[in-house]
Structures are given as C-alpha cells and as structure tokens.
Design a protein around this motif. Structure first.
Motif, PDB file in Angstrom:
ATOM      1  N   GLY A  18      16.967  14.325   1.557  1.00 38.87           N
ATOM      2  CA  GLY A  18      15.703  13.572   1.601  1.00 38.87           C
ATOM      3  C   GLY A  18      15.740  12.751   0.393  1.00 38.87           C
ATOM      4  O   GLY A  18      16.254  12.210  -0.316  1.00 38.87           O
ATOM      5  N   MET A  19      14.353  12.494  -0.340  1.00 39.80           N
ATOM      6  CA  MET A  19      14.252  11.670  -1.520  1.00 39.80           C
ATOM      7  C   MET A  19      13.688  12.633  -2.459  1.00 39.80           C
ATOM      8  O   MET A  19      12.645  13.280  -2.441  1.00 39.80           O
ATOM      9  N   ARG A  34       0.696  -1.286   0.025  1.00 40.05           N
ATOM     10  CA  ARG A  34       0.068  -0.225   0.149  1.00 40.05           C
ATOM     11  C   ARG A  34       0.895   1.275  -0.118  1.00 40.05           C
ATOM     12  O   ARG A  34       0.440   2.225  -0.927  1.00 40.05           O
ATOM     13  N   VAL A  35       1.877   1.357   0.851  1.00 39.80           N
ATOM     14  CA  VAL A  35       2.762   2.460   0.798  1.00 39.80           C
ATOM     15  C   VAL A  35       3.586   2.496  -0.385  1.00 39.80           C
ATOM     16  O   VAL A  35       3.612   3.527  -0.679  1.00 39.80           O
ATOM     17  N   LEU A  91       5.060  11.077   5.369  1.00 37.68           N
ATOM     18  CA  LEU A  91       4.588   9.894   4.927  1.00 37.68           C
ATOM     19  C   LEU A  91       3.978   8.723   5.905  1.00 37.68           C
ATOM     20  O   LEU A  91       3.063   8.510   5.807  1.00 37.68           O
ATOM     21  N   CYS A  92       4.917   8.590   7.057  1.00 36.63           N
ATOM     22  CA  CYS A  92       4.307   7.910   7.973  1.00 36.63           C
ATOM     23  C   CYS A  92       3.002   8.153   8.825  1.00 36.63           C
ATOM     24  O   CYS A  92       2.002   7.460   8.815  1.00 36.63           O
ATOM     25  N   LEU A 108       7.626   2.034   5.921  1.00 35.88           N
ATOM     26  CA  LEU A 108       7.927   2.842   5.052  1.00 35.88           C
ATOM     27  C   LEU A 108       9.190   2.630   4.109  1.00 35.88           C
ATOM     28  O   LEU A 108       9.442   2.608   2.984  1.00 35.88           O
ATOM     29  N   ARG A 109      10.379   2.453   5.254  1.00 36.18           N
ATOM     30  CA  ARG A 109      11.774   2.529   4.693  1.00 36.18           C
ATOM     31  C   ARG A 109      11.897   1.225   3.730  1.00 36.18           C
ATOM     32  O   ARG A 109      12.389   1.129   2.833  1.00 36.18           O
ATOM     33  N   ALA A 110      11.116  -0.068   3.951  1.00 36.38           N
ATOM     34  CA  ALA A 110      11.358  -1.224   3.113  1.00 36.38           C
ATOM     35  C   ALA A 110      10.787  -0.841   1.821  1.00 36.38           C
ATOM     36  O   ALA A 110      11.081  -1.342   0.847  1.00 36.38           O
TER      37      ALA A 110
END
Length: 273
Positions: A69-70, A14-15, A38-39, A49-51
C-alpha cells in the motif's frame, strides 16, 4: 485548456488536498487508506486518484510499497537560511547528523580546483569524500577539497566526527569567515543512487561552496549531492513595508515575491557540517 481538462485538474487538486490532510494527521510510516477506499470516499476515478498520488510520491511525501500500500514518507530534513551578520552561523539542520568516510587522500589540485582555491595545479590538496547520514539514513555525498598547506595534520577522524569548522579552528588555527554557495537541481548517477539508496536518476540538489578564512584565503571547495526527496531549503525574507507606496527599490527578482518588497535576503549559507 478545455472545460473537461479544467475539471480533471480541479478534481486532482481536491484529491491532493484531501491526501495532504491525511498526511498531516498521521505520522511517518503510517499507512493511508487504499486506492479503492479513497476513490469511493472522494467519488473519483482510479486514474485521477493515481495522478494525485504520483505527484505526492514524486514530492517525497508518500511512499509506495508494492503489495502493501501507501505510507507517509519520513519527514524531510530542513535547513533554514536566514540573514545573519555573523558569517558562518546558521540554524542547525534538523535530525542527528553523522559522517562515513568514503575516501581520504592528498592529491594535486589540478587546474579547476586550483583556480578555485588560488593554488597552482601542482599544489597539494586534501581530498575527502564522505557520506552524510541523518538519523542513520543516507542523505548526501560530499566531495571536499581543502588546501593541504593549511591543514597538514588533518585526520580522517576529524572528517567523521564533530564539526569540521570547529576542528579547523581548534586544531589547525584556521578561522572560517564566509562562504559563497550555489544550489541547483540535478539527478543522481547510478553510483550515487546506490550510496544514497535511491533509484538512478532520482531528483537531487547540487550544492557547490567555496569557503574563505578571516585572512581572505580560500580554504575549501565542496560539491555535494543531497537527496531531493528528503532535503529541503527554507529561506527567511525581510520585507520592508515602507515600500508599499511609491517607487519600489530595484532589488532584483526573487521567485514567488512581488518586485520591490524584499530588502534583505541571504542565499550563501553553509550546509550542515
């Protein structure tokens, strides 16, 4: 798989879908929201989230910059493979391609390359190594082995500018007809990583190609390393609805396609020149 494991996988999916939607709505180089944001928006933990983000970074869709950041990664360069009766014709890969010559010399073919080019190991070949760039960014390293007797006047400038096959046709009267090419996954060495500006052991695509002319003579043997994070292959398949009912033809197995539905598939193209 336990119920807890299944729930974690579904959350990560979903993330991932949410971030993919963000990527599709942004442009290359745009930032995505912070991990904290995002979390909170998705009501998931930081590890979940990181996964998902790790998967998208590995796939070349996101770029992490320490302390910043990303960001949405640069668009991938796409080469489309299509069934075509005209031999060497292929849609042009996206982007503006250029070459930087790394090495250019005449050497003995040796046993392995000699076999591929139907030459004596002592026969001369033109060897060239060149860095292929797209819009100025390094994309691939190509190692070319060309029969010297067919191109005695080949110049370094021809390998850096224009289409090589066009040079062969117009300047050397060598008309290429077809090529057999293989593609397989690999990783880059330290030297290759430096040239391609990616970390050591980054994923890559290994291309090997043997090209023949209209007289059936092997002209060139090439092996190339393409960045796995920036290059992708798209295949077009011809599906025959007449085999929907009845016994399907034995066409072999193609990953992702039901047996018997594919009637035409071309998997021996040339890469961008």
């Amino acid at each position: 798989m336990t119920a807890g494991d299944s729930g974690a996988v579904l959350k990560r999916e979903r993330v991932r879908d949410h971030i993919l939607q963000l990527i599709e709505s942004l442009r290359p180089g745009d930032a995505i929201p912070s991990e904290r944001t995002l979390c909170a928006d998705l009501n998931v933990s930081r590890p979940t989230l990181r996964a998902a983000v790790d998967e998208l970074v590995a796939a070349g869709l996101l770029v992490r910059e320490h302390g910043r950041g990303m960001f949405v990664a640069p668009e991938k360069i796409t080469q489309e493979l299509v069934s075509d009766s005209h031999g060497m014709t292929l849609p042009q890969a996206s982007g503006t391609w250029s070459s930087r010559l790394l090495e250019f010399t005449t050497i003995a073919a040796g046993a392995r390359v000699g076999r591929k080019l139907s030459l004596s190991p002592a026969a001369d070949i033109v060897y060239a190594a060149r860095l292929r760039l797209v819009d100025g960014a390094p994309m691939a390293i190509e190692h070319l082995h060309i029969r010297a007797d067919l191109v005695p006047a080949l110049t370094a400038q021809e390998l850096e500018a224009g289409d090589l096959y066009e040079h062969l046709r117009e300047r050397h009267r060598v008309h290429v007809r077809d090529a057999a090419q293989t593609i397989e996954p690999t990783v880059v060495s330290q030297a290759e990583g430096r040239l391609l500006e990616v970390p050591h052991l980054s994923p890559a695509l290994l291309f090997e190609r043997l090209t023949n002319d209209t007289e059936g003579r092997p002209v060139e043997y090439v092996h190339s390393i393409y960045r796995g994070d920036r290059y992708r292959i798209v295949s077009r398949l011809t599906l025959d609805s007449s085999h929907t009912h009845g016994t399907p033809p034995e066409t072999g197995f193609i990953p992702g396609m039901p047996p018997g539905t594919v009637t035409q598939w071309e998997a021996t193209p040339t890469t961008p020149r």
